[in-house]
Design a protein around this motif. Structure first.
Motif, PDB file in Angstrom:
ATOM      1  N   UNK A  84       0.827  -1.199   0.000  1.00 29.92           N
ATOM      2  CA  UNK A  84       0.000   0.000   0.000  1.00 29.92           C
ATOM      3  C   UNK A  84       0.867   1.257   0.000  1.00 29.92           C
ATOM      4  N   UNK A  85       1.964   1.218   0.748  1.00 30.86           N
ATOM      5  CA  UNK A  85       2.862   2.365   0.788  1.00 30.86           C
ATOM      6  C   UNK A  85       3.462   2.603  -0.587  1.00 30.86           C
ATOM      7  N   UNK A  86       3.826   1.533  -1.294  1.00 29.13           N
ATOM      8  CA  UNK A  86       4.385   1.680  -2.634  1.00 29.13           C
ATOM      9  C   UNK A  86       3.356   2.268  -3.604  1.00 29.13           C
ATOM     10  N   UNK A  87       2.101   1.833  -3.469  1.00 34.42           N
ATOM     11  CA  UNK A  87       1.054   2.298  -4.381  1.00 34.42           C
ATOM     12  C   UNK A  87       0.610   3.724  -4.053  1.00 34.42           C
ATOM     13  N   UNK A  88       0.415   3.999  -2.748  1.00 40.08           N
ATOM     14  CA  UNK A  88      -0.254   5.227  -2.342  1.00 40.08           C
ATOM     15  C   UNK A  88       0.651   6.220  -1.632  1.00 40.08           C
ATOM     16  N   UNK A  89       1.773   5.769  -1.096  1.00 38.89           N
ATOM     17  CA  UNK A  89       2.572   6.600  -0.214  1.00 38.89           C
ATOM     18  C   UNK A  89       2.098   6.427   1.217  1.00 38.89           C
ATOM     19  N   UNK A 214       8.869  -6.757  -3.728  1.00 38.35           N
ATOM     20  CA  UNK A 214       8.338  -6.509  -5.061  1.00 38.35           C
ATOM     21  C   UNK A 214       6.908  -7.003  -5.202  1.00 38.35           C
ATOM     22  N   UNK A 215       6.511  -7.928  -4.402  1.00 37.85           N
ATOM     23  CA  UNK A 215       5.149  -8.443  -4.468  1.00 37.85           C
ATOM     24  C   UNK A 215       4.713  -8.871  -3.080  1.00 37.85           C
ATOM     25  N   UNK A 216       3.435  -9.164  -2.943  1.00 40.41           N
ATOM     26  CA  UNK A 216       2.872  -9.562  -1.657  1.00 40.41           C
ATOM     27  C   UNK A 216       2.834 -11.088  -1.578  1.00 40.41           C
ATOM     28  N   UNK A 217       3.351 -11.688  -0.507  1.00 41.53           N
ATOM     29  CA  UNK A 217       3.271 -13.147  -0.354  1.00 41.53           C
ATOM     30  C   UNK A 217       1.869 -13.561   0.075  1.00 41.53           C
ATOM     31  N   UNK A 218       0.902 -13.331  -0.807  1.00 40.26           N
ATOM     32  CA  UNK A 218      -0.500 -13.466  -0.432  1.00 40.26           C
ATOM     33  C   UNK A 218      -0.849 -14.874   0.025  1.00 40.26           C
ATOM     34  N   UNK A 219      -0.277 -15.905  -0.647  1.00 45.17           N
ATOM     35  CA  UNK A 219      -0.573 -17.281  -0.250  1.00 45.17           C
ATOM     36  C   UNK A 219      -0.112 -17.528   1.178  1.00 45.17           C
ATOM     37  N   UNK A 220       1.078 -17.071   1.515  1.00 50.25           N
ATOM     38  CA  UNK A 220       1.610 -17.298   2.854  1.00 50.25           C
ATOM     39  C   UNK A 220       0.802 -16.529   3.904  1.00 50.25           C
ATOM     40  N   UNK A 221       0.367 -15.328   3.560  1.00 48.64           N
ATOM     41  CA  UNK A 221      -0.459 -14.557   4.488  1.00 48.64           C
ATOM     42  C   UNK A 221      -1.785 -15.259   4.745  1.00 48.64           C
ATOM     43  N   UNK A 222      -2.398 -15.768   3.680  1.00 50.32           N
ATOM     44  CA  UNK A 222      -3.673 -16.473   3.838  1.00 50.32           C
ATOM     45  C   UNK A 222      -3.494 -17.770   4.623  1.00 50.32           C
ATOM     46  N   UNK A 252       0.363 -27.612  11.140  1.00 53.97           N
ATOM     47  CA  UNK A 252       0.720 -28.111   9.807  1.00 53.97           C
ATOM     48  C   UNK A 252       0.766 -26.968   8.790  1.00 53.97           C
ATOM     49  N   UNK A 253      -0.156 -26.021   8.907  1.00 51.06           N
ATOM     50  CA  UNK A 253      -0.144 -24.874   7.994  1.00 51.06           C
ATOM     51  C   UNK A 253       1.086 -23.998   8.210  1.00 51.06           C
ATOM     52  N   UNK A 254       1.504 -23.834   9.456  1.00 50.80           N
ATOM     53  CA  UNK A 254       2.727 -23.076   9.735  1.00 50.80           C
ATOM     54  C   UNK A 254       3.937 -23.796   9.151  1.00 50.80           C
ATOM     55  N   UNK A 255       3.952 -25.131   9.272  1.00 50.32           N
ATOM     56  CA  UNK A 255       5.046 -25.904   8.684  1.00 50.32           C
ATOM     57  C   UNK A 255       5.072 -25.748   7.165  1.00 50.32           C
ATOM     58  N   UNK A 256       3.885 -25.671   6.558  1.00 49.19           N
ATOM     59  CA  UNK A 256       3.810 -25.466   5.112  1.00 49.19           C
ATOM     60  C   UNK A 256       4.382 -24.094   4.728  1.00 49.19           C
ATOM     61  N   UNK A 257       4.074 -23.079   5.535  1.00 48.76           N
ATOM     62  CA  UNK A 257       4.640 -21.749   5.270  1.00 48.76           C
ATOM     63  C   UNK A 257       6.160 -21.793   5.343  1.00 48.76           C
ATOM     64  N   UNK A 258       6.680 -22.480   6.362  1.00 45.86           N
ATOM     65  CA  UNK A 258       8.135 -22.578   6.512  1.00 45.86           C
ATOM     66  C   UNK A 258       8.764 -23.281   5.302  1.00 45.86           C
ATOM     67  N   UNK A 259       8.088 -24.306   4.804  1.00 46.55           N
ATOM     68  CA  UNK A 259       8.587 -25.025   3.620  1.00 46.55           C
ATOM     69  C   UNK A 259       8.581 -24.119   2.390  1.00 46.55           C
ATOM     70  N   UNK A 260       7.510 -23.346   2.231  1.00 46.83           N
ATOM     71  CA  UNK A 260       7.436 -22.420   1.107  1.00 46.83           C
ATOM     72  C   UNK A 260       8.506 -21.331   1.209  1.00 46.83           C
ATOM     73  N   UNK A 261       8.803 -20.885   2.427  1.00 48.60           N
ATOM     74  CA  UNK A 261       9.846 -19.886   2.626  1.00 48.60           C
ATOM     75  C   UNK A 261      11.213 -20.426   2.188  1.00 48.60           C
ATOM     76  N   UNK A 262      11.468 -21.692   2.478  1.00 46.50           N
ATOM     77  CA  UNK A 262      12.757 -22.280   2.095  1.00 46.50           C
ATOM     78  C   UNK A 262      12.875 -22.438   0.592  1.00 46.50           C
ATOM     79  N   UNK A 263      11.747 -22.541  -0.106  1.00 46.13           N
ATOM     80  CA  UNK A 263      11.779 -22.715  -1.563  1.00 46.13           C
ATOM     81  C   UNK A 263      12.074 -21.413  -2.290  1.00 46.13           C
ATOM     82  N   UNK A 264      12.027 -20.309  -1.586  1.00 48.36           N
ATOM     83  CA  UNK A 264      12.328 -19.031  -2.220  1.00 48.36           C
ATOM     84  C   UNK A 264      11.067 -18.251  -2.554  1.00 48.36           C
ATOM     85  N   UNK A 265      11.198 -17.289  -3.449  1.00 45.82           N
ATOM     86  CA  UNK A 265      10.079 -16.419  -3.795  1.00 45.82           C
ATOM     87  C   UNK A 265       9.967 -15.263  -2.815  1.00 45.82           C
TER      88      UNK A 265
END
Length: 492
Positions: A84-89, A214-222, A252-265
């Motif tokens: 939001x800061x990038x889009x609107x200030x 550069x982008x929002x980690x929307x999947x991880x936030x959800x 298990x969902x937190x573990x999935x987030x940790x796995x996604x974090x290790x994969x990059x992006x």
């Protein structure tokens, strides 16, 4: 227009309060603290009036959800705040957040039943989440590193101020039999803060720092929000099996987030945040565990009114003592450095353990308080917050300084995300423990007394674990320091 963060004398270690509260820094501090203050005041208003709300429109079984949904929405909002800061200030993002927060407050005031109220609280949470995220994140941008712990203490101080305003507003309206008026009272405060933002923050919308995502980690936030909702949903069941199933799915969902974090992006948290083998991971774990201990406060007004027979106003103020303790400790110890800072970080969990166990004995017993008055209860409530506040500014400052050089801005925004996550999970777990202990079934005095006893015993486990994680964090070395001298947006 950009400039380097306001310089302070390098020989002054640590920086003084005058460095933070003078010149241009004074206006910046007031504005950033106002965002936290708006959010915190709302929290204490709702904590105070919630017993009156359920008496009027029902929904005791959803008592903890009024906090959980608010915080889940705040988590999602905090995750998109940087974009939001990038889009609107910064200024426009704050004004949008205040508008959303105000719409949610009006919705709460008009709620005819609990489902409506929960929906409106969710809208409120989106606005509040952005406000708090921007307030904490801008600390790193507008202040020099020696001022970070002072600025963190100032943000904590707003919670202390809110313990005076929040219970007063909520308690007065509750005792008048008009809890809806407490939500309407938030709107003038939002207008005042909007004017302050409009006339004190002049940040060009195109201004950016080099390390914004550069982008929002929307999947991880959800996924993070889903983990909280899993625990919250499990609290509605009377079956222990279903309770643990909800917790297991959330883990298990937190573990999935940790796995996604290790994969990059695009990252949700800085590198190493999900590992206790890293300094920053142990620091995050400590912060989460300490905040869990404070989330028991959502039931304190209910226990005080049902078990002790206190008025909503007095119950609200007694509950606010916990955050007053946090503020007092943060202000007292934020100037510590070196060995003294490490000592208060390690001593804090011990204080919280003792205080929570004492509450498990004091709150369920009306006879004890009839004999000795409110002084013992006030001291114990103060110590819960005091133990958390002893090391919290140093924990947050060390997270900022422990992040890799190109993830400093991510670390700044993550402070809000992690705090909100801990608060939401804590509220959900508190609802689960209270339900299992009989707060709604059999309910009444017997149910409230049993719930008060077991709630504080169970939650003492959180600071007990923090006793070990903070020592782990202090034993580990930090990576290369974050970049200083980041471009500062023009604030005038």
């Amino acid at each position: 227009m950009s400039a380097t963060p306001t310089a302070i004398n390098s020989n002054d270690a640590p920086a003084s309060w005058s460095d933070l509260l003078s010149g241009r820094n004074a206006l910046r501090s007031i504005t950033l603290a106002g965002g936290v203050g708006m959010h915190a005041t709302n929290v204490y208003i709702v904590t105070t009036i919630l017993p009156s709300v359920v008496k009027d429109i029902g929904g005791l079984e959803y008592y903890a959800w009024a906090t959980s949904l608010f915080v889940v929405a705040s988590i999602i909002a905090a995750g998109v705040a940087s974009r939001l800061v990038e889009w609107l200030g910064y200024r426009s993002a704050c004004l949008l957040a205040l508008l959303v927060f105000s719409l949610g407050s009006a919705g709460c005031a008009l709620a005819p039943h609990m489902v409506w109220l929960l929906a409106a609280r969710t809208v409120q949470g989106f606005g509040g989440g952005v406000l708090v995220a921007l307030s904490y994140a801008m600390i790193r941008v507008v202040f020099a590193p020696p001022l970070w712990s002072r600025a963190m203490a100032l943000m904590s101080g707003m919670w202390g101020i809110s313990t005076l305003s929040g219970p007063a507003i909520g308690g007065i309206f509750a005792q008048m039999g008009s809890w809806r008026g407490a939500f309407w009272a938030l709107l003038p405060a939002a207008i005042i803060l909007a004017l302050l933002v409009q006339f004190t923050l002049k940040v060009p919308p195109q201004s950016r720092s080099d390390d914004k995502p550069e982008s929002i980690p929307i999947l991880k936030i959800l996924l993070l929000a889903a983990a909280v909702m899993s625990v919250s949903a499990a609290s509605l069941f009377s079956s222990i099996v279903m309770n643990f199933a909800g917790i297991a799915f959330g883990v298990a969902l937190i573990a999935l987030i940790a796995w996604l974090e290790r994969r990059g992006g695009t990252r949700l948290l800085p590198s190493g945040a999900f590992s206790l083998r890293t300094r920053i991971g142990a620091l995050y774990a400590t912060m989460i565990l300490m905040i869990l201990g404070l989330t028991t406060e959502i039931y304190v007004p209910y226990f005080l009114q049902v078990i002790q027979g206190h008025s909503p106003l007095l119950a609200g103020y007694l509950t606010g003592i916990m955050s007053c303790g946090w503020t007092l400790a943060a202000l007292l110890f934020s100037s510590y450095s070196g060995t003294r800072a490490r000592f208060v970080m390690k001593a804090g969990p011990v204080v919280v353990i003792v205080a929570l166990l004492a509450l498990s004995l004091l709150l369920p017993s009306a006879a004890v308080l009839d004999s000795y008055g409110l002084l013992p209860l006030c001291i114990v409530l103060l110590l819960v917050g005091f133990g958390i506040g002893m090391g919290m500014p140093h924990l947050m400052a060390k997270i900022l300084s422990s992040a890799p050089a190109d993830e400093g801005n991510l670390a700044a925004y993550s402070l809000t995300t992690v705090q909100l996550f801990a608060t939401a999970v804590g509220a959900a777990l508190a609802g689960m423990v209270a339900a299992l202990a009989g707060v709604a079934d059999p309910g009444g005095l017997a149910g409230a007394s049993n719930a008060a006893h077991w709630l504080f015993i169970c939650f003492a486990a959180a600071p007990l674990l923090a006793f070990f994680t903070v020592r782990q964090a202090l034993r580990l070395n930090a990576p290369s320091p974050v970049k200083t001298g980041q471009a500062e947006e023009s604030l005038s």
